[in-house]
Design a protein around this motif. Structure first.
Motif, mmCIF file in Angstrom:
data_model
loop_
_atom_site.group_PDB
_atom_site.id
_atom_site.type_symbol
_atom_site.label_atom_id
_atom_site.label_comp_id
_atom_site.label_asym_id
_atom_site.label_seq_id
_atom_site.Cartn_x
_atom_site.Cartn_y
_atom_site.Cartn_z
ATOM 1 N N HIS A 80 0.799 -1.223 0.000
ATOM 2 C CA HIS A 80 0.000 0.000 0.000
ATOM 3 C C HIS A 80 0.833 1.276 0.000
ATOM 4 O O HIS A 80 0.307 2.349 0.271
ATOM 5 N N VAL A 81 2.106 1.185 -0.299
ATOM 6 C CA VAL A 81 2.921 2.391 -0.424
ATOM 7 C C VAL A 81 2.901 2.800 -1.885
ATOM 8 O O VAL A 81 3.264 2.024 -2.766
ATOM 9 N N LEU A 82 2.441 4.017 -2.144
ATOM 10 C CA LEU A 82 2.362 4.508 -3.515
ATOM 11 C C LEU A 82 3.695 5.117 -3.911
ATOM 12 O O LEU A 82 4.306 5.856 -3.147
ATOM 13 N N THR A 83 4.125 4.810 -5.102
ATOM 14 C CA THR A 83 5.355 5.387 -5.618
ATOM 15 C C THR A 83 5.019 6.284 -6.798
ATOM 16 O O THR A 83 4.007 6.103 -7.468
ATOM 17 N N THR A 84 5.868 7.234 -7.059
ATOM 18 C CA THR A 84 5.667 8.133 -8.190
ATOM 19 C C THR A 84 6.112 7.415 -9.446
ATOM 20 O O THR A 84 7.274 7.036 -9.573
ATOM 21 N N ARG A 85 5.170 7.242 -10.364
ATOM 22 C CA ARG A 85 5.507 6.514 -11.582
ATOM 23 C C ARG A 85 6.115 7.451 -12.612
ATOM 24 O O ARG A 85 7.135 7.166 -13.193
ATOM 25 N N TYR A 86 5.472 8.560 -12.846
ATOM 26 C CA TYR A 86 5.974 9.519 -13.814
ATOM 27 C C TYR A 86 5.986 10.893 -13.170
ATOM 28 O O TYR A 86 5.062 11.265 -12.451
ATOM 29 N N TYR A 87 7.002 11.652 -13.424
ATOM 30 C CA TYR A 87 7.100 12.998 -12.904
ATOM 31 C C TYR A 87 7.834 13.840 -13.933
ATOM 32 O O TYR A 87 8.415 13.330 -14.875
ATOM 33 N N GLY A 88 7.794 15.124 -13.755
ATOM 34 C CA GLY A 88 8.457 16.011 -14.704
ATOM 35 C C GLY A 88 7.733 16.009 -16.036
ATOM 36 O O GLY A 88 6.511 16.098 -16.107
ATOM 37 N N PHE A 89 8.476 15.917 -17.115
ATOM 38 C CA PHE A 89 7.893 15.931 -18.451
ATOM 39 C C PHE A 89 7.081 14.674 -18.746
ATOM 40 O O PHE A 89 6.270 14.660 -19.655
ATOM 41 N N TYR A 90 7.314 13.615 -18.009
ATOM 42 C CA TYR A 90 6.602 12.364 -18.266
ATOM 43 C C TYR A 90 5.227 12.324 -17.614
ATOM 44 O O TYR A 90 4.446 11.430 -17.883
ATOM 45 N N ALA A 91 4.922 13.275 -16.755
ATOM 46 C CA ALA A 91 3.629 13.295 -16.083
ATOM 47 C C ALA A 91 2.533 13.653 -17.077
ATOM 48 O O ALA A 91 2.738 14.415 -18.018
ATOM 49 N N ASN A 92 1.347 13.088 -16.865
ATOM 50 C CA ASN A 92 0.226 13.372 -17.757
ATOM 51 C C ASN A 92 -0.154 14.845 -17.721
ATOM 52 O O ASN A 92 -0.615 15.392 -18.718
ATOM 53 N N ALA A 93 0.023 15.499 -16.594
ATOM 54 C CA ALA A 93 -0.373 16.897 -16.465
ATOM 55 C C ALA A 93 0.527 17.840 -17.256
ATOM 56 O O ALA A 93 0.158 18.971 -17.520
ATOM 57 N N SER A 94 1.705 17.392 -17.651
ATOM 58 C CA SER A 94 2.641 18.290 -18.321
ATOM 59 C C SER A 94 2.753 18.022 -19.817
ATOM 60 O O SER A 94 3.739 18.388 -20.426
ATOM 61 N N LYS A 95 1.752 17.407 -20.423
ATOM 62 C CA LYS A 95 1.806 17.139 -21.858
ATOM 63 C C LYS A 95 1.852 18.423 -22.678
ATOM 64 O O LYS A 95 2.545 18.518 -23.671
ATOM 65 N N LYS A 96 1.097 19.467 -22.241
ATOM 66 C CA LYS A 96 1.111 20.734 -22.964
ATOM 67 C C LYS A 96 2.485 21.388 -22.865
ATOM 68 O O LYS A 96 2.984 21.956 -23.838
ATOM 69 N N THR A 97 3.104 21.298 -21.701
ATOM 70 C CA THR A 97 4.451 21.844 -21.535
ATOM 71 C C THR A 97 5.439 21.100 -22.420
ATOM 72 O O THR A 97 6.311 21.709 -23.046
ATOM 73 N N LEU A 98 5.291 19.806 -22.500
ATOM 74 C CA LEU A 98 6.179 19.013 -23.336
ATOM 75 C C LEU A 98 5.995 19.361 -24.808
ATOM 76 O O LEU A 98 6.962 19.419 -25.563
ATOM 77 N N ASP A 99 4.759 19.632 -25.219
ATOM 78 C CA ASP A 99 4.513 20.053 -26.596
ATOM 79 C C ASP A 99 5.223 21.375 -26.890
ATOM 80 O O ASP A 99 5.801 21.565 -27.966
ATOM 81 N N LYS A 100 5.194 22.304 -25.924
ATOM 82 C CA LYS A 100 5.881 23.581 -26.096
ATOM 83 C C LYS A 100 7.387 23.389 -26.198
ATOM 84 O O LYS A 100 8.055 24.032 -27.002
ATOM 85 N N VAL A 101 7.938 22.475 -25.380
ATOM 86 C CA VAL A 101 9.375 22.201 -25.422
ATOM 87 C C VAL A 101 9.752 21.614 -26.779
ATOM 88 O O VAL A 101 10.759 22.012 -27.380
ATOM 89 N N HIS A 102 8.943 20.682 -27.282
ATOM 90 C CA HIS A 102 9.205 20.116 -28.603
ATOM 91 C C HIS A 102 9.178 21.195 -29.677
ATOM 92 O O HIS A 102 10.010 21.208 -30.582
ATOM 93 N N ALA A 103 8.200 22.103 -29.588
ATOM 94 C CA ALA A 103 8.087 23.167 -30.579
ATOM 95 C C ALA A 103 9.288 24.107 -30.511
ATOM 96 O O ALA A 103 9.835 24.497 -31.556
ATOM 97 N N LEU A 104 9.725 24.466 -29.309
ATOM 98 C CA LEU A 104 10.869 25.363 -29.165
ATOM 99 C C LEU A 104 12.166 24.736 -29.662
ATOM 100 O O LEU A 104 13.009 25.409 -30.250
ATOM 101 N N LEU A 105 12.322 23.447 -29.416
ATOM 102 C CA LEU A 105 13.543 22.760 -29.843
ATOM 103 C C LEU A 105 13.480 22.290 -31.287
ATOM 104 O O LEU A 105 14.482 21.855 -31.842
#
Length: 116
Positions: free
Chosen positions: A50-75
């Motif tokens: 019952h200990v929850l671990t962080t599976r995805y964080y940073g750019f891999y998190a579902n909440a940051s898909k828009k940020t990741l799209d912006k990073v892809h566009a800038l690069l």
């Protein structure tokens, strides 16, 4: 620990040889342990029940898909896969429909849903 980091298992002497890369000096360290000691070192990394671990964080998190799209566009990097919510929902629905018995019948007899 990845299985490919275990380099040797000696059944007669009951030892396990494995390696790790030290991030401080970027050197490979080879270790040979007794089987019991190796298992003790390994199981301390298994989380408790019952200990929850962080599976995805940073750019891999579902909440940051828009940020990741912006990073892809800038690069100027082209994405390999469309990660939009619509595409993911459509893919999930297709997978779930494949599991339905009716869908299997329709696919196997080339029937349209309206003709049934």
């Amino acid at each position: 620990m990845a299985e490919n980091r275990i380099t040797e298992y000696n059944k007669e002497s009951k030892t396990v040889s494995w390696f790790y890369n030290d991030h401080k000096d970027e050197k490979r360290h080879d270790v040979t342990d007794n089987v019991i000691d190796f298992i003790n070192r390994l199981i301390i990394h298994i989380p408790d029940y019952h200990v929850l671990t962080t599976r995805y964080y940073g750019f891999y998190a579902n909440a940051s898909k828009k940020t990741l799209d912006k990073v892809h566009a800038l690069l100027g990097i082209k994405k390999n896969k469309d990660y939009s919510r619509e595409t993911r929902t459509k893919t999930l629905k297709n997978k779930l429909n494949k599991l339905k018995y009716r869908t299997h019948l329709i696919d196997s007899f080339n029937l349209r849903p309206n003709s049934m």
